[in-house]
Write an enzyme that holds these catalytic residues in place. Structure first.
Site, short mmCIF file in Angstrom:
data_model
loop_
_atom_site.label_atom_id
_atom_site.label_comp_id
_atom_site.label_asym_id
_atom_site.label_seq_id
_atom_site.Cartn_x
_atom_site.Cartn_y
_atom_site.Cartn_z
N LYS A 148 0.79 -1.16 0.02
CA LYS A 148 0.01 -0.22 0.02
C LYS A 148 0.95 1.25 -0.15
CE LYS A 148 -4.07 -2.10 2.07
NZ LYS A 148 -5.19 -1.96 3.06
N ASP A 205 -10.52 2.04 1.93
CA ASP A 205 -10.99 1.36 3.37
C ASP A 205 -11.50 2.29 3.87
OD1 ASP A 205 -9.56 -1.03 2.60
OD2 ASP A 205 -7.63 -0.45 3.07
#
Length: 599
Positions: A375, A412
């Site tokens: 990420k 997210d």
């Protein structure tokens, strides 16, 4: 002796091909091909082929056997379409089990069956070959793989090659011959009928050579007489898959390209899109004949293999590991539901920049989900980044832009915060859903984040973006302080104080793994303290009803489960991928059913 009609001999050179690579010449004989099939002339030739290779002499076939073989040959001709076939290998060890497995494979929906004769423990060419071939209701490939090329056959070469030549003479639609043995195969007595397609194959079980070497190998194989080129290599990095796929992008002949292992699985899953002649799949995971083979059912249903084409867009989940991910199931189900011409694949990536560089020339790779441990690297790889994702310092979605660069998002935090806002709104607080802190039901509320890892960081920055006052706690206070230092206005509270019930908040958001199966009787906070919070969110979704949520519900708190975050982030990614509204309920039910959860 009467001839066989149109036949193929070993490669030669004619005036029309001076200065070009060698190509096989088709020789036309004066006598026509015998339509009745296995005539005495053919049987005589069969005997010559086997006798020349020191194999047992063939006994005259019964009329019933001859008719059966010809019937099978007529119904199992090479298929009429030109690429995108699914092939399954038969690998049983006894003849009867082999024949039974042929029928099982034929019912699975494959296009072509591979007969791996080298798996048979007591195979006898004279006794068994025609019977096996006659039992095939579909086109089939006869393969007799030697130990030195990754197979099981350990005997001398002449009988093995004679068996393959005999299969061709008896009407096999395809025979697979190792490139290293091609010269001997073509030089042996008995020309290969033009109706039989010769697959010349090369396997490298150690590595994937550079693309230039693979292309030269393909040219050499075609020049050696291959109707179909088959090259399989071991993918030690997913970048190797790009080199193998390049064989399908610029083929010298119909080509089967395979990258073995999990890091090469995308070549198998995307072969139809790139025009690969066929790909291999197994009846079940335990019956895979090579590393990285998907099952027939998975390839057909999940990856929509038979409907892939040149315009199919490619998406995937980048991570390490990724084999456990349900994202391919969720996204592919949704793609097929709305009729989007796309396929979503697992991408086992060691080095993100190397992967992106290797596939820079594949513009149909339109977008990626990104998970652990990439990420942060995805943030660096993105030319443009969503403002909140930039603040979080992590990207979980990459979308290719018209200029070939990528824009990064973090879905997210959006998924979790949106789910919490919806629940708060249902209790009487309105929200515009615009993300503006002034209109969010979180504005001005105290938001306690348990955990300071990636999910905790997303929750903290997301809540702050919506105007909440963020408190951070972590079992390691140092990590909590590092997160708070990067988020102005937030503060750290001691983990021990939370456990003792000394901390109160409007929202409690758990981002730790406490309570995840199999330790689903655990909770990150004592039940006796649960009334310190108005709403409780748990990022854990296995089980959906964690001990924390059960305690919160019993204590009268509002609750939001982790399934909403997981599905929510996938829904937002889907909309970035397709530009269309996601079938949210379908995506959620698909995940619930796959995990065997009770919602």
């Amino acid at each position: 002796m009467a001839s066989f009609g149109t036949m193929r001999t070993a490669p030669s050179v004619c005036a029309a091909h001076r200065g070009q690579a060698l190509v096989p010449i088709r020789c036309v004989y004066s006598a026509p091909y015998c339509p009745s099939g296995l005539s005495l002339t053919r049987l005589d030739r069969d005997r010559q082929v086997l006798a020349a290779s020191a194999a047992p002499r063939m006994q005259p076939a019964t009329q019933e056997t001859s008719r059966a073989v010809m019937a099978a040959a007529q119904t199992a001709e090479a298929p009429t379409k030109t690429s995108g076939f699914i092939t399954c290998s038969v690998t049983a060890t006894t003849v009867q089990a082999f024949i039974d497995e042929i029928q099982e494979v034929a019912k699975s929906g494959v296009d072509i069956i591979e007969l791996r004769l080298d798996f048979l423990k007591d195979f006898d060419t004279e006794r068994d070959l025609k019977m096996i071939m006659a039992s095939c209701p579909l086109p089939y490939i006869v393969t007799y793989r030697p130990k030195w090329e990754g197979g099981n056959y350990e005997g001398p070469e002449p009988p093995r090659l004679a068996t393959l030549k005999y299969a061709a003479l008896c009407g096999a639609p395809y025979v697979d011959v190792e490139f290293k043995a091609a010269a001997l195969f073509f030089a042996g007595q008995g020309e290969v009928p033009i109706q039989c397609k010769v697959i010349l194959s090369s396997h490298n079980f150690q590595k994937t050579p550079p693309a230039a070497e693979l292309h030269q190998l393909a040219k050499d194989m075609h020049a050696a007489g291959a109707d179909i080129v088959k090259i399989a290599t071991m993918a030690n990095d997913i970048a190797d898959s790009a080199a193998v796929l390049s064989l399908l992008q610029s083929p010298v002949a119909p080509t089967i390209a395979l990258a073995m292992g999990e890091k090469g699985q995308i070549v198998r899953l995307l072969a139809a899109k790139y025009g690969g002649y066929l790909t291999f799949a197994a009846l079940s995971p335990d019956k895979a004949s090579a590393p990285g083979q998907p099952t027939v059912a998975t390839l057909k249903a999940l990856y929509n293999y038979q409907n892939q084409g040149p315009r199919t867009k490619v998406y995937g989940i980048i991570g390490n590991p990724v084999s456990h991910s349900k994202s391919p199931l969720i996204h592919n189900t949704a793609f097929q539901h709305i009729g989007h011409d796309g396929v979503y694949v697992p991408l086992l990536v060691d080095d993100l920049p190397r992967f992106l560089d290797a596939f820079a020339g594949h513009p149909d790779f339109q977008g990626f989900s990104v998970t652990i441990p990439h990420k942060e690297a995805a943030l660096k790889a993105a030319k443009q980044v969503d403002p909140v994702a930039a603040k979080i310092g992590a990207v979980n979605t990459l979308i290719r832009q018209p200029d070939g660069s990528f824009k990064g998002y973090n879905t997210d935090w959006c998924a979790a915060i949106d789910a919490i806002e919806r629940q708060l709104s249902s209790s009487g607080t309105s929200s515009s859903g615009s993300g503006s802190s002034g209109s969010s039901p979180l504005a001005g509320k105290t938001f306690l984040v348990l955990g300071a890892g990636g999910a905790g960081r997303a929750l903290a920055f997301g809540a702050a973006d919506r105007g909440a006052k963020v408190l951070i706690t972590n079992r390691s206070r140092e990590r909590a302080e590092q997160l708070a230092a990067s988020l102005p206005g937030s503060s750290v509270v001691a983990w021990e104080d939370v456990q003792a019930g000394k901390v109160k908040a409007d929202v409690l958001a758990n981002s730790t793994s406490l309570g995840m199966a199999p330790k689903d009787n655990e909770s990150p906070v004592p039940a006796a303290t649960i009334n310190n919070y108005g709403l409780v969110f748990d990022a854990v979704y296995t089980p959906v009803w964690t001990q924390l949520l059960l305690d919160a519900k019993a204590g009268g708190c509002q609750v939001v489960d982790g399934l909403q975050m997981f599905v929510g982030q996938a829904v937002l990614q889907f909309q970035h991928f397709t530009g269309k509204q996601a079938p949210t309920e379908l995506m959620q039910s698909t995940l619930v059913n796959a995990l065997g959860l009770k919602k």
